[in-house]
Design an enzyme around this catalytic site. Structure first.
Site, mmCIF file in Angstrom:
data_model
loop_
_atom_site.group_PDB
_atom_site.id
_atom_site.type_symbol
_atom_site.label_atom_id
_atom_site.label_comp_id
_atom_site.label_asym_id
_atom_site.label_seq_id
_atom_site.Cartn_x
_atom_site.Cartn_y
_atom_site.Cartn_z
ATOM 1 N N ARG A 198 9.054 1.606 10.437
ATOM 2 C CA ARG A 198 9.692 1.390 9.135
ATOM 3 C C ARG A 198 11.145 0.973 9.358
ATOM 4 O O ARG A 198 11.653 0.057 8.732
ATOM 5 C CB ARG A 198 9.635 2.696 8.328
ATOM 6 N N ARG A 244 18.560 -6.414 -3.704
ATOM 7 C CA ARG A 244 17.863 -5.190 -3.325
ATOM 8 C C ARG A 244 17.200 -5.399 -1.969
ATOM 9 O O ARG A 244 16.591 -6.449 -1.719
ATOM 10 C CB ARG A 244 16.810 -4.856 -4.389
ATOM 11 N N GLY A 249 17.476 1.726 -1.577
ATOM 12 C CA GLY A 249 17.325 2.929 -2.388
ATOM 13 C C GLY A 249 18.003 4.130 -1.731
ATOM 14 O O GLY A 249 18.650 4.936 -2.395
ATOM 15 N N SER A 293 11.437 -1.207 0.477
ATOM 16 C CA SER A 293 10.054 -1.284 0.935
ATOM 17 C C SER A 293 9.131 -1.451 -0.264
ATOM 18 O O SER A 293 9.533 -1.267 -1.421
ATOM 19 C CB SER A 293 9.694 -0.032 1.727
ATOM 20 N N ASP A 325 3.519 0.009 3.160
ATOM 21 C CA ASP A 325 2.228 0.632 2.834
ATOM 22 C C ASP A 325 1.265 -0.471 2.429
ATOM 23 O O ASP A 325 1.682 -1.452 1.809
ATOM 24 C CB ASP A 325 2.376 1.594 1.635
#
Ligand code: HPA
Length: 239
Positions: free
Chosen positions: A218, A88, A21, A91, A205
């Site tokens: 991350r 893709r 993204g 996260s 998350d």
């Protein structure tokens, strides 16, 4: 051919494109994994690069967030640049106890509250699914790398801040593994245009435990996932 959203020259993208993204993640992937990366587009700061990985020509393009943005870029990649494999890398938020922080999720299917696939499918419920060979190759790559990977449904949400209290319990009860915001749109684009697609995700998350990974973690878990995605693509190409 250049499009309203991509300025790459004809042939500027490889037939395989990784799709984070975040455009800066696209730059990071190109710099850290690609041999001889070249920037090919930067319209609206949606950065795109082309290079190679273990001898395989590959590109990476930042799609922005959400199905509308990802759909614009993936449609133009497929229809104007002849791209055949869309992967893709992003996260997701886990909605299952057994899908832990930092695990990888391979989205075999993608549920959604978006209307895009109904628009494509005569108003009916289209099952947005990953390409089986891409999925199998990524699962094999995860196993070979020792990365914990789950295969199953995800939910591609239109709203990041959704007011509906019943939504997450419903996903958990239906066995959906995690929430993200693009896979169902990318799978729909691939189906419409005869391309192949997969979403490879890391859990950043945990929506049941209310946990979030640190920025540093991350990055590290994102890196493990990119290696799984790229090694999976090499395996798929060799099949
Ligand atoms: N919702 C939607 N997309 C996400 C989330 C989330 O909680 N976490 C990471 N991507």
């Amino acid at each position: 051919m250049p499009t309203p959203h991509l300025s790459a020259a004809p042939g500027g993208f490889a037939d395989t494109v990784l799709l984070p993204g975040d455009p800066l993640r696209a730059q990071h992937i190109a710099e850290a994994w690609f041999d001889e990366p070249e920037q090919v587009t930067a319209v609206r700061n949606a950065l795109g690069f082309t290079g190679s990985y273990r001898g395989m020509p590959v590109s990476v393009l930042g799609t922005g967030m959400g199905i509308p943005s990802a759909s614009i870029y993936t449609t133009e990649l497929v229809t104007e640049y002849g791209v055949r494999r869309l992967v893709r890398v992003g996260s997701c938020g886990s909605v299952q106890e057994h899908v832990a922080m930092r695990d990888v999720v391979l989205a075999s299917g993608a549920c959604t509250d978006s209307g895009v696939n109904r628009a494509r499918y005569a108003g009916l419920d289209f099952a947005a699914i990953a390409d089986f060979e891409l999925l199998r190759s990524a699962a094999d790559a995860a196993q070979a790398t020792g990365v914990a990977a789950h295969v199953g449904n995800v939910h591609s949400a239109d709203l990041f801040y959704d007011p509906r209290d019943e939504l997450i319990p419903t996903m958990t009860a239906m066995g959906v593994l995690a929430i993200e915001m693009e896979a169902a749109g990318i799978y729909g684009v691939a189906a419409e245009h005869g391309a192949r697609a997969l979403a490879v995700l890391t859990v950043s998350d945990h929506l049941l435990a209310g946990e979030h990974v640190s920025a540093e973690e991350r990055q590290r878990t994102f890196d493990d996932m990119v290696t799984v995605a790229l090694d999976g693509l090499v395996r798929d190409r060799e099949r």
